[in-house]
Scaffold this active site. Structure first.
Site, PDB file in Angstrom:
ATOM      1  N   HIS A   1      -2.105   6.806   4.094  1.00 57.15           N
ATOM      2  CA  HIS A   1      -0.442   6.954   4.145  1.00 57.15           C
ATOM      3  C   HIS A   1       0.131   8.139   3.462  1.00 57.15           C
ATOM      4  O   HIS A   1      -0.536   8.728   2.340  1.00 57.15           O
ATOM      5  CB  HIS A   1      -0.058   5.701   3.522  1.00 57.15           C
ATOM      6  CG  HIS A   1      -0.248   4.339   4.205  1.00 57.15           C
ATOM      7  ND1 HIS A   1      -0.866   4.202   5.591  1.00 57.15           N
ATOM      8  CD2 HIS A   1       0.108   3.050   3.619  1.00 57.15           C
ATOM      9  CE1 HIS A   1      -0.754   2.859   5.956  1.00 57.15           C
ATOM     10  NE2 HIS A   1      -0.235   2.132   5.060  1.00 57.15           N
TER      11      HIS A   1
ATOM     12  N   CYS B   1       0.902  -1.241   0.137  1.00 54.51           N
ATOM     13  CA  CYS B   1      -0.013   0.049   0.104  1.00 54.51           C
ATOM     14  C   CYS B   1       0.942   1.305   0.041  1.00 54.51           C
ATOM     15  O   CYS B   1       0.376   2.147  -0.590  1.00 54.51           O
ATOM     16  CB  CYS B   1      -0.957   0.034   1.324  1.00 54.51           C
ATOM     17  SG  CYS B   1      -0.196  -0.263   2.760  1.00 54.51           S
TER      18      CYS B   1
END
Length: 340
Positions: free
Chosen positions: A252, A131
């Site tokens: 993120h 990710c």
């Protein structure tokens, strides 16, 4: 785009599996039938999907015949067991785990960067990147195309949800402690329950350790380096990254300095980003702003003043969407287009 025939979501009751179901409905991917699979513990659960009630099947015992495409989000260990079973039964597997990413016979695909790699999948498996790597790929691919990417220095700021539901639950429990603000503001020692999912208390803190340590680097850092080289087709790319866990639930972020062969021009980079649907330029990219949307947010774009050929930027992206579920569904869409 032709119909996908029968689609399977493997890990349908999990955190990423739920986002996969949502994205399938949002993007109206054409298919004839859909089946949901999970562990024996979740088998028998009924999920409402597109106006229907669908019972979750046990991935260990179900009859897998008739499935054309299977999108996996069940972890590396389980993927190594079950992905070959689905392939043997006739399905193409899109795997979200780390199980096959670095296998030379398995393409590692970000549709904005290397879509044609989906055509070659001799094992019947296509891998989704990590990710964090995923969020960096669209802007780094643009930089490589424009200026020739030679080196990447990055620091990541990774959300608790990157460690699964347990990570989210641990951060939430810590944030509920009534003495958190007083203790951290006044400089006192924080007396929390012992953390389990993370190596230190995450609430009111940052942890410069994400993943397992291997000779000084963590597994998350190794993934970023190795996967970036494979996706971008730059086997000799010099790359150094420090992965940090931050007290954010979703999203993120990465601070990146990219060194190039040719002198990079901020204006050219910005113009190219505006043409890329997977990227959105914003004044202040944050994980909160990126949560729940498809594009990665890019800002703080400026020359690297410590070198003559560097460019710096900050990128945030939803690690459950573009970082996992969305990319997998986009890979499926590319497969359907190329096979039309």
């Amino acid at each position: 785009m032709r119909s996908a025939g029968t689609i399977a979501i493997v890990g349908a009751t999990g955190q990423v599996g739920g986002v996969m179901r949502q994205i399938l409905e949002e993007r109206k991917v054409p298919f004839d039938h859909i089946r949901f699979f999970a562990s024996p513990r979740s088998a028998g659960t009924v999920i409402e999907f597109d106006g229907r009630s669908i019972e979750v099947e046990d991935v260990k015992t179900a009859d897998l015949r008739g499935i054309d495409y299977a999108v996996f989000s069940i972890g590396a260990t389980a993927s190594k067991v079950h992905a070959p079973r689905f392939v043997e039964a006739g399905a193409v597997v899109i795997d979200n785990s780390s199980a096959y990413r670095m296998d030379p016979n398995v393409p590692l695909v970000v549709p904005e960067v290397n879509p044609r790699e989906v055509v070659r999948h001799p094992l019947g498996i296509i891998a989704n990147p990590n990710c964090t790597t995923m969020i960096a790929m669209p802007p780094l691919a643009i930089i490589d195309r424009l200026f020739g990417l030679e080196r990447v220095i990055a620091a990541t700021y990774q959300a608790a949800s990157g460690a699964g539901r347990e990570g989210v639950a641990e951060l939430d429990a810590e944030l509920q402690r009534p003495n958190l603000a007083a203790l951290t503001f006044d400089g006192g020692a924080v007396d929390f329950m012992s953390p389990v999912k993370f190596p230190a208390v995450l609430a009111g803190n940052v942890i410069p350790l994400a993943g397992d340590l291997h000779d000084g680097d963590t597994s998350e850092e190794e993934k970023f380096v190795n996967e970036s080289r494979k996706i971008l087709g730059l086997a000799d790319l010099r790359c150094h990254v420090t992965c940090v866990r931050v007290p954010v639930f979703t999203g993120h972020s990465i601070a990146i300095v990219a060194e190039c062969r040719d002198t990079p021009r901020v204006e050219s980079f910005v113009d190219a980003l505006r043409q890329e649907p997977g990227c959105q330029i914003v004044e202040l990219p944050t994980p909160l702003a990126s949560a729940g949307i498809d594009p990665v947010l890019i800002g703080r774009i400026r020359p690297d003043r410590s070198s003559t050929n560097g460019i710096a930027f900050f990128v945030s992206g939803d690690n459950l969407r573009k970082g996992a579920a969305l990319n997998a569904i986009q890979v499926l869409e590319v497969l359907l287009r190329y096979k039309a």
